[in-house]
Design an enzyme around this catalytic site. Structure first.
Site: not given
Ligand code: SAM
Length: 287
Positions: A235-236, A267
């Site tokens: 994504d993104n 989104e």
């Molecule tokens: C865009 S959100 C995810 C949205 C989710 N996939 C959804 O669509 O419902 C990004 C998430 O990745 C987590 N995050 C950031 N860096 C990370 C990493 N290196 N490993 C795992 N999680 C990470 C953040 O804390 C955040 O909760």
């Protein structure tokens, strides 16, 4: 006597400018609200999201309690076991109450379709947030499939777990707090506790820190967890953007990977463009 007008006037001018910008943005948000919110991202909750972007990068949370508020709303309003209802409720919360960085309903359909096509039994998600994309995945995964969702914020993983339990999918999803770039601890756990091994991963959804997409994909490749036919959805890729990941897959096109780009939108609105990449591992370099 010469006056040092320049040095004292600059901060005053900056302060006046800041007040004017704040008044303009505030007025625009109020006008947008009075007009029924025709401009989806001109909302206080989106501006608050953008203002909290440094904390968001650090902690994975906006900082105003919206993730906890979502969990409370789901617990209070959703019918236990109503997976469709919980997904709709989260979309509604993100549109009307507070913007959430979920994959969302438009890009969520691309994720659904990719899972339906791949029929994966072992799925790995990087970036759980509040568990929305995991709910969508659980809805379309084949019987017997399991999703392992890795999240660096324990607080976010806790919100997601509560929501999955209400939706009735917690038996199909394993939450793993950590990150693949933590020096090996999380990858070792995935291998030792959850049986990640050579060729065992059928599907990966990358939706975490954008600069970690490429290094984490390479970690997964180096571990040998993928097999020819494994699918990776990201994504993104355009907004906020993962240019090194995009360049890597372009360079590997038709060799190690085959990628289908899906042009779409960020989104919960239709103005800002985004790109979702769906890549299939071919496995062998082709001449
Ligand atoms: C865009 S959100 C995810 C949205 C989710 N996939 C959804 O669509 O419902 C990004 C998430 O990745 C987590 N995050 C950031 N860096 C990370 C990493 N290196 N490993 C795992 N999680 C990470 C953040 O804390 C955040 O909760």
């Amino acid at each position: 006597m010469r006056r040092t007008v320049g040095s004292s006037a600059a901060p005053e001018r900056a302060a006046v400018l800041a007040v004017l910008v704040a008044a303009f943005v505030g007025g625009a948000v109020v006008a947008n609200r009075l007009a029924g919110k025709p401009v989806p991202f001109l909302r206080w909750s989106v501006l608050r999201f953008l203002l909290g972007s440094r904390r968001l990068v650090r902690e994975g949370r906006v900082g105003d309690g919206r993730e906890e508020a979502l969990a409370r709303r789901v617990v209070e309003v959703a019918r236990p076991g109503d997976l469709d209802g919980v997904i709709e409720l989260i979309d509604d919360f993100a549109r009307r109450t507070s913007f959430l960085m979920n994959v969302g309903d438009e890009k969520g359909l691309l994720l659904d379709d990719a899972i339906v096509r791949a029929r994966p039994l072992r799925l790995l998600e990087l970036g759980t947030y509040c568990g929305y994309s995991a709910l969508r995945a659980a809805r379309v995964m084949p019987p017997g499939a399991r999703l392992y969702s890795v999240e660096s914020s324990a607080a976010n993983a806790d919100v997601a777990q509560r929501i999955w339990e209400i939706a009735g999918v917690s038996d199909r999803i394993t939450s793993v707090v950590g990150s693949l770039g933590d020096g090996g601890a999380t990858m070792d756990r995935l291998a030792a506790e959850y049986g990640f091994s050579s060729g065992s991963v059928d599907f990966v959804f990358l939706d975490h820190a954008k600069e970690a997409y490429l290094p984490d994909l390479l970690r997964i490749e180096d571990a040998g967890w993928l097999h020819p036919g494994s699918v990776v959805v990201a994504d993104n890729v355009l907004t906020p953007g993962a240019p090194d990941y995009l360049a890597y897959l372009r360079g590997e096109e038709g060799r190690r990977w085959r990628t289908v780009p899906h042009r779409t939108h960020v989104e919960y609105q239709k103005v800002l463009p985004d790109l979702v990449l769906e890549s299939t591992l071919l496995g062998v370099a082709q001449p």
